[in-house]
Structures are given as structure tokens and as C-alpha cells.
Design a protein around this motif. Structure first.
Motif, short mmCIF file in Angstrom:
data_model
loop_
_atom_site.label_atom_id
_atom_site.label_comp_id
_atom_site.label_asym_id
_atom_site.label_seq_id
_atom_site.Cartn_x
_atom_site.Cartn_y
_atom_site.Cartn_z
N ALA A 146 -1.90 -11.04 11.38
CA ALA A 146 -1.18 -10.61 10.18
C ALA A 146 -2.13 -10.02 9.14
O ALA A 146 -1.80 -9.04 8.45
N GLU A 147 -3.32 -10.61 8.98
CA GLU A 147 -4.29 -10.10 8.02
C GLU A 147 -4.69 -8.67 8.36
O GLU A 147 -4.76 -7.80 7.48
N ILE A 148 -4.98 -8.43 9.63
CA ILE A 148 -5.38 -7.08 10.04
C ILE A 148 -4.22 -6.11 9.89
O ILE A 148 -4.40 -4.95 9.48
N ALA A 149 -3.01 -6.56 10.17
CA ALA A 149 -1.83 -5.70 9.98
C ALA A 149 -1.69 -5.30 8.52
O ALA A 149 -1.38 -4.14 8.21
N ASP A 150 -1.93 -6.23 7.60
CA ASP A 150 -1.86 -5.93 6.17
C ASP A 150 -2.91 -4.89 5.78
O ASP A 150 -2.64 -3.99 4.97
N GLU A 151 -4.09 -5.01 6.35
CA GLU A 151 -5.16 -4.06 6.02
C GLU A 151 -4.85 -2.67 6.56
O GLU A 151 -5.13 -1.66 5.91
N LEU A 152 -4.27 -2.59 7.76
CA LEU A 152 -3.87 -1.29 8.30
C LEU A 152 -2.76 -0.67 7.45
O LEU A 152 -2.78 0.54 7.19
N ALA A 153 -1.80 -1.49 7.02
CA ALA A 153 -0.73 -0.98 6.16
C ALA A 153 -1.28 -0.47 4.84
O ALA A 153 -0.85 0.55 4.31
N SER A 154 -2.26 -1.18 4.28
CA SER A 154 -2.90 -0.74 3.05
C SER A 154 -3.60 0.59 3.25
O SER A 154 -3.53 1.49 2.40
N SER A 155 -4.25 0.74 4.39
CA SER A 155 -4.95 2.00 4.68
C SER A 155 -3.97 3.16 4.69
O SER A 155 -4.25 4.23 4.13
N VAL A 156 -2.82 2.97 5.32
CA VAL A 156 -1.82 4.04 5.37
C VAL A 156 -1.29 4.34 3.97
O VAL A 156 -1.13 5.51 3.57
N PRO A 178 -14.89 8.16 9.23
CA PRO A 178 -14.22 8.95 10.27
C PRO A 178 -13.65 8.15 11.43
O PRO A 178 -12.78 8.66 12.15
N THR A 179 -14.11 6.91 11.65
CA THR A 179 -13.63 6.16 12.82
C THR A 179 -13.18 4.74 12.50
O THR A 179 -12.66 4.06 13.39
N HIS A 180 -13.34 4.27 11.28
CA HIS A 180 -12.95 2.89 10.94
C HIS A 180 -11.46 2.84 10.63
O HIS A 180 -10.97 3.58 9.78
N PRO A 181 -10.68 1.97 11.32
CA PRO A 181 -9.24 1.92 11.08
C PRO A 181 -8.86 1.52 9.65
O PRO A 181 -7.76 1.84 9.19
N MET A 182 -9.73 0.81 8.95
CA MET A 182 -9.46 0.42 7.56
C MET A 182 -10.14 1.40 6.60
O MET A 182 -10.61 1.02 5.53
N HIS A 183 -10.17 2.68 6.97
CA HIS A 183 -10.92 3.69 6.23
C HIS A 183 -10.44 3.86 4.79
O HIS A 183 -11.22 4.26 3.92
N LYS A 184 -9.19 3.56 4.51
CA LYS A 184 -8.68 3.69 3.13
C LYS A 184 -8.12 2.37 2.58
O LYS A 184 -7.46 2.36 1.55
#
Length: 637
Positions: free
Chosen positions: A174-184, A216-222
Motif C-alpha cells: 500500500a505504501e508503494i501504491a501511494d507513492e506511485l499515485a503521488s508520482s502520477v 528517467p527510470t525511477h518509478p517515484m520520479h515525481k
């Protein structure tokens, strides 16, 4: 650009980085299936296998079924293959980059309501999908009549399927999912509010703030994850690039102060008092610590003995790319501040550990002057002083910390130079600029391949002459990735590259015996510090990642010199000019047996909660890459 378009682009920006990591870190296997079609921009497909299929040995693989496919990605370019690929159904991909991909991710879906992906996209892609399924069926893949390809570019959907398939712990998932959602979310805002296109007339801090996509390659880039008690700000509600600096008085006995911290930060106190139009009263035996305004929440919660001054005692600042490093050119003309902020960017919380606060001023004063390097080509932004709380728990102490660092940017125009953080050179998508054209091409007029090759030759020659000598002679690898590296260009045409500035010591790698033998300086660090390397190979590994995989790879790609292999020919040639004949590094990086090299694994690290101590896996060695259509060693020089 519509909001939905920006959101779709942002979702793919994050999803493509996630898939890149899953494949390149060998978390999932992936095969390349060529599909040459002159009517399509896609020349092939990346077939990402499921976790269960990826785990099968070559003897167990047999016939692949629909459920063995995790995702299908149309590719515009040929990725880098593994040198020992041995799957009859396709060449195994060793390095998958987001720039290889078309902005589409497909997956099979059994639901009756599922719409074929090609019903939502252009006819040309529908034909490509049909051709792909036919090709796979002819090559031993088994599909049933109910299977349908559906659009699957949601990074959280991809992450959820992968995490479930490997049985990842629910809280971490869930933590990683939250970070990916934040990135988007933050990437969507960045697309909708693109920064102005920087030029050589733009200030250094404007270049710092010109980042559209980031890593350029980190999924949590933003990712912008605010640690409670900091409120969770939505994009556009708080300007991270324009914070105010607040002040907090802390008992001296509760702090560890290194260097002339109080004297170096006194101009901030004077300016804050002037803004408040009243005297700043400092209690006896207290030290005033500059604090990022967001960090006040943590100061109040974690350090009850601290006295935070009212908001009128504050000064405006401009943040660099890292957010926590800020410049105050009117107040601190020769220095800037690095502040602890309870904000997670990529995978790291941007606080300052006690070990880092201890290291910086000592490394700057003792080690930097003794290193073998050309000061005309490499300037080290020294850390002059620091403060960190003395709390016995370092995870708490790191929330009250600050570092004063030299600022080579100030005065650069008077020297006829423009200092540009290297990350910004590869960015595109700025307001008012031609779409898809990176700043390095636009600003330096690199409108032909020959101009781009010549520019890369100059860049890599100076880059290697600047950064390799401290490693070759002293066993010190600076973290020369593009966010830590600032290029110095002449303001006068033809805007020659003059040298580099390197900043931030957190990612150093140092072999103490080599440093001591070559300089007579013993490294003074806290026990167990992450910068200490047990062997020189460990130093070489860190430098390879930051110099080649992270820094030069993206530059070579955006210059249009990767797939032909020409850019890597330039890199190899310039590297050999600098390496001493017979040096061990020649064997380690360029030797015939070095088909792979340990690469830093962002997702593997995130899944075990590591960010200071790196995890590595074998990546194709880009120094052996000869061009698209083969592995890192398939083509002769």
C-alpha cells in the motif's frame, strides 16, 4: 492540452518507469518479438512474463500460456538484450528504457466486459495487435478464444498485480501504491503547468526549476510524499520552489554544531529581523537554526525545547531541484543552505542524518584539498558548517539539521559562466518550446548528428578528466549523477564547456586505505557510514552507476546517439584517453568478461526499505553496447 491527456501521459510516464525497473532489475523476465511493419511506428513488442513464468528454469519453460504474460509493450526502438539470452521465443531483454516504449501498455483480461484495446485506439495499432497475437501463436504461445487485450497503463494496476503475485506484505504494498499515485498526480500537474523553457540567459536557479519529468527510470520520479505532521499538499496549493525560511532557537546543549555555523547564518537572522521590523532576541546558550517552513511542523512536534519564532521572522528563498537545498542570493551571496525537510522525493526522505552533518564539513576541510584533481575542471562545493540535533535516535535528530554549503553559482555571470544542473539538459516539454526537443539540443543548436557527436565528445572528455582522477588516484568516487553535477558553460559563443561543480557528499564512495596511502589523510566518518567502501571494486561500482547508467546514458539517448551505438563509441574513446594504460579499471569496466555490471536497483531497494545502502543486480554493461539489434557484445567495434 486537456486534463485527461495530461493524466494519461503522466500515468504512462510512471508506468513505463515501473516496467523498466521490473525488467532491468530482473524481477520479471521480458522477451523481444520483432514485428517489422513499414506502416507502424512500432517495430516490435516487449513481452513481460509473469512472476511465476519468470521463475521457471529453461528446462521448465515449455509452452507459454496467456496467463504467463504480465504485460505487452509496443516498442519504437530495439532494447538492450542480455548477452546470454537463450529463449527460443524471443531475445531476452536486459535493459528496458522508457524511451524504447510506445505510450501503450497491454494485458490480457478475461472479464466479459473487457473491451479489446484496439477498440479504443487507432486502427493502425489494432492491426499491429492482431499481427502480434498471430506471431505469438505461431511461435508456441497458447491463447484461448476468450482472452482479450486491454489497455493496462495504470501504474497502480500493474504494481498491484505484481505485488500480489509475489505475496508482498500488505502494508508495504500500500505504501508503494501511494507513492506511485503521488508520482502520477504531481506529474500531471507538471504537464499542465510546464515550466518556461530555459536558455543561456536564464539564471542557474531557473535551470534548477525547469524540471518537467525528473529521474528517467525511477518509478517515484515525481513523488511528493509529505511526512506527518506536515499536511499533504495537493499540487498547486504550495510552491515547493519558493519556500520561506523560518527560525528556531534550540538549546546549545541539545545540538551538535560543526564549523562557524552561527557566524555563517547570521545574515539570515539579520534579514529576518529586518523583515519583522523588530529585534530578534536569542536566549542565552541557544543557537538559532534556519528551518524550512514546512519543517516547522516536525520541529514543534519532536523538539519541545525548541522556540520557533513567529512567521514574520522569516526570509524568502528559492529551492534547487532537490527542494531541500535553497539559495538566498541577496542574503547569502557566496553560500546556500541544505535543510532537513520531512518530504519523500523518489525513495528518500529529504532530511539530514547526523552522520551526514558530521561528515560534510570534515570531508570538505580534510579530504577535498588533498585530492588529485584539476581545480579548473572540477569544483567541489564544500560544506562549511552544520548543525544537527543531539537526540539519541538518529531518525528523530535528522529532522532538526542544516548545512551551509559553498555556492559556486553566485558570481558565475561575472566570471562569464552559466552554471546549469545537468539533469535539466535532458528535459523537454517546456512551455513555449518545440515538443520533444531536449534543452541540450535546443539551447546549443545541435540540429545535426555531427554537431551532437562533437558536443558529446567535448562533454565526455571534460567529464572524465574532472571526475576520474580522484577515483583513480585516491579511491574517492563522487556521486556524479546529473542532479549532483552542475556544468559550467561559457556565456560567450560557442558556449564551451569549462568544467563541473559537484555537490552533496551523501552518495560518496571512499576506499579509506587508498585515500590514506595517496594523501596521508585518514577518513573521519561515523562508524558504519554508507560512504565507506571495503574494496576498490565497490568504488568502481558506485562510479559506474552514477557516471554511465544514470548520467551519460540519458544524455546519449536524448542526443539521438544510443540506438546507432555511435554515442557509446564516443564514450569508450574518451574514456580510454583518460584511463592509464594497464589500470585495473580498464579490466573492470572495459574487459571482455565485463558483459554485465552491477546496477542500482530502485524497486528492489524500495521493497526492502533501503535507500542509503544500495542493492545491485547484473545489468548489461553499456560500455560494451554497439547498437540496436544485439546484446552488449554482439557487434565488433
Amino acid at each position: 492540452m486537456s486534463s485527461s491527456s495530461a493524466q494519461d501521459r503522466a500515468a504512462f510516464a510512471t508506468a513505463s518507469r515501473l516496467l523498466s525497473c521490473l525488467v532491468t532489475e530482473s524481477l520479471l523476465r521480458a522477451l523481444y518479438v520483432p514485428l517489422p511493419d513499414p506502416r507502424s511506428v512500432n517495430i516490435g513488442a516487449c513481452i513481460v512474463l509473469s512472476a511465476s513464468a519468470s521463475a521457471k528454469s529453461p528446462d521448465e519453460r515449455g509452452s507459454y500460456l496467456r496467463e504467463d504474460i504480465f504485460a505487452i509493450i509496443p516498442l519504437r526502438q530495439v532494447p538492450v538484450f542480455k548477452h546470454d539470452s537463450a529463449d527460443s521465443r524471443g531475445s531476452e531483454i536486459g535493459l528496458l528504457d522508457p524511451l524504447d516504449m510506445s505510450p501503450l501498455v497491454l494485458a490480457f483480461d478475461d472479464r466479459a466486459s473487457a473491451m479489446p484495446a484496439y477498440a479504443k485506439i487507432v486502427h493502425q495499432t489494432a492491426r499491429w495487435c492482431s499481427t502480434l497475437l498471430t506471431r505469438l501463436s505461431e511461435n508456441g504461445w497458447s491463447f484461448d478464444d476468450h482472452a482479450r487485450l486491454t489497455h493496462s497503463a495504470d501504474p497502480n494496476g500493474l504494481w498491484g498485480r505484481y505485488a500480489e503475485s509475489i505475496g508482498l506484505e500488505t502494508t508495504l504494498r500500500a505504501e508503494i501504491a501511494d507513492e506511485l499515485a503521488s508520482s502520477v498526480k504531481w506529474q500531471t500537474y507538471s504537464y499542465e503547468h510546464s515550466p518556461p523553457a530555459p536558455s543561456l540567459n536564464s539564471s542557474s536557479v531557473e535551470w534548477e526549476q525547469s524540471i518537467v519529468e525528473g529521474h528517467p527510470t525511477h518509478p517515484m520520479h515525481k513523488t511528493r510524499h509529505f511526512l506527518p505532521p506536515i499536511p499533504s499538499f495537493n499540487p498547486g496549493t504550495y510552491d515547493l520552489y519558493s519556500p520561506r525560511i523560518r527560525l528556531a532557537a534550540v538549546p546549545r546543549e541539545n545540538l551538535k554544531v560543526t564549523g562557524d555555523f552561527e557566524e555563517l547564518t547570521k545574515p539570515i537572522l539579520d534579514a529576518a529581523a529586518a523583515n519583522a521590523q523588530q529585534e530578534l532576541v536569542v536566549p542565552e546558550n541557544f543557537v538559532v537554526v534556519p528551518v524550512h517552513e514546512l519543517q516547522v511542523y516536525h520541529i514543534v512536534e519532536k523538539f519541545p525545547e525548541a522556540d520557533v519564532y513567529p512567521g514574520e521572522f522569516s526570509v524568502p528563498a528559492q529551492a534547487q531541484q532537490s527542494i531541500r537545498s535553497v539559495v538566498l542570493p541577496e542574503i547569502l551571496p557566496t553560500t546556500h543552505l541544505k535543510l532537513g525537510v520531512g518530504l519523500k522525493l523518489t525513495s528518500a526522505v529529504r532530511t539530514i542524518s547526523p552522520a551526514s552533518a558530521y561528515l560534510g564539513p570534515r570531508f570538505s576541510a580534510q579530504v577535498v584539498p588533498a585530492l588529485t584533481m584539476d581545480p579548473a575542471l572540477l569544483t567541489v562545493a564544500k560544506e562549511l558548517a552544520s548543525v544537527v540535533h543531539a537526540h539519541p535516535d538518529g531518525e528523530i535528530a535528522k529532522h532538526c539539521a542544516a548545512i551551509v554549503r559553498e555556492s559556486p553559482q553566485n558570481g558565475s555571470e561575472a566570471r562569464g559562466e552559466r552554471l546549469i544542473v545537468c539533469t535539466s539538459l535532458v528535459e523537454s516539454g517546456h512551455a513555449g518550446a518545440e515538443p520533444g526537443v531536449p534543452s541540450v539540443v535546443r539551447v546549443f543548436g545541435l540540429d545535426t548528428e555531427e554537431k551532437r557527436v562533437a558536443w558529446l565528445e567535448s562533454f565526455t572528455r571534460v567529464f572524465f578528466l574532472a571526475f576520474l582522477p580522484p577515483m583513480l588516484h585516491n579511491g574517492v568516487a563522487f556521486e556524479a549523477h546529473p542532479q549532483n553535477t552542475v556544468a559550467r558553460f561559457a556565456l560567450e559563443p560557442p558556449h564551451a564547456l569549462l568544467g563541473f561543480v559537484v555537490r552533496d557528499f551523501g552518495g560518496l564512495r571512499v576506499h579509506p586505505p587508498t585515500l590514506l596511502a595517496s594523501t596521508g589523510v585518514a577518513l573521519e566518518v561515523a562508524p558504519g557510514h554508507s560512504i565507506v567502501a571495503d574494496t576498490l571494486d565497490d568504488v568502481y561500482k558506485r562510479m559506474y552507476h552514477t557516471m554511465f547508467y544514470n548520467h551519460l546514458q540519458q544524455l546519449v539517448r536524448v542526443l539521438g546517439l544510443h540506438y546507432s551505438g555511435r554515442g557509446w563509441e564516443v564514450v569508450r574513446a574518451q574514456l580510454r584517453r583518460v584511463l592509464p594504460a594497464g589500470h585495473a579499471l580498464e579490466r573492470v569496466w572495459l574487459g571482455e568478461d565485463a558483459k554485465t555490471f552491477p546496477g542500482k536497483c530502485f524497486m528492489r531497494m524500495r521493497m526492502v526499505g533501503a535507500y542509503r545502502h544500495h542493492l545491485y543486480a547484473p545489468f548489461p554493461n553499456l560500455l560494451h553496447y554497439r547498437g540496436a539489434g544485439g546484446s552488449v557484445a554482439d557487434r565488433p567495434e
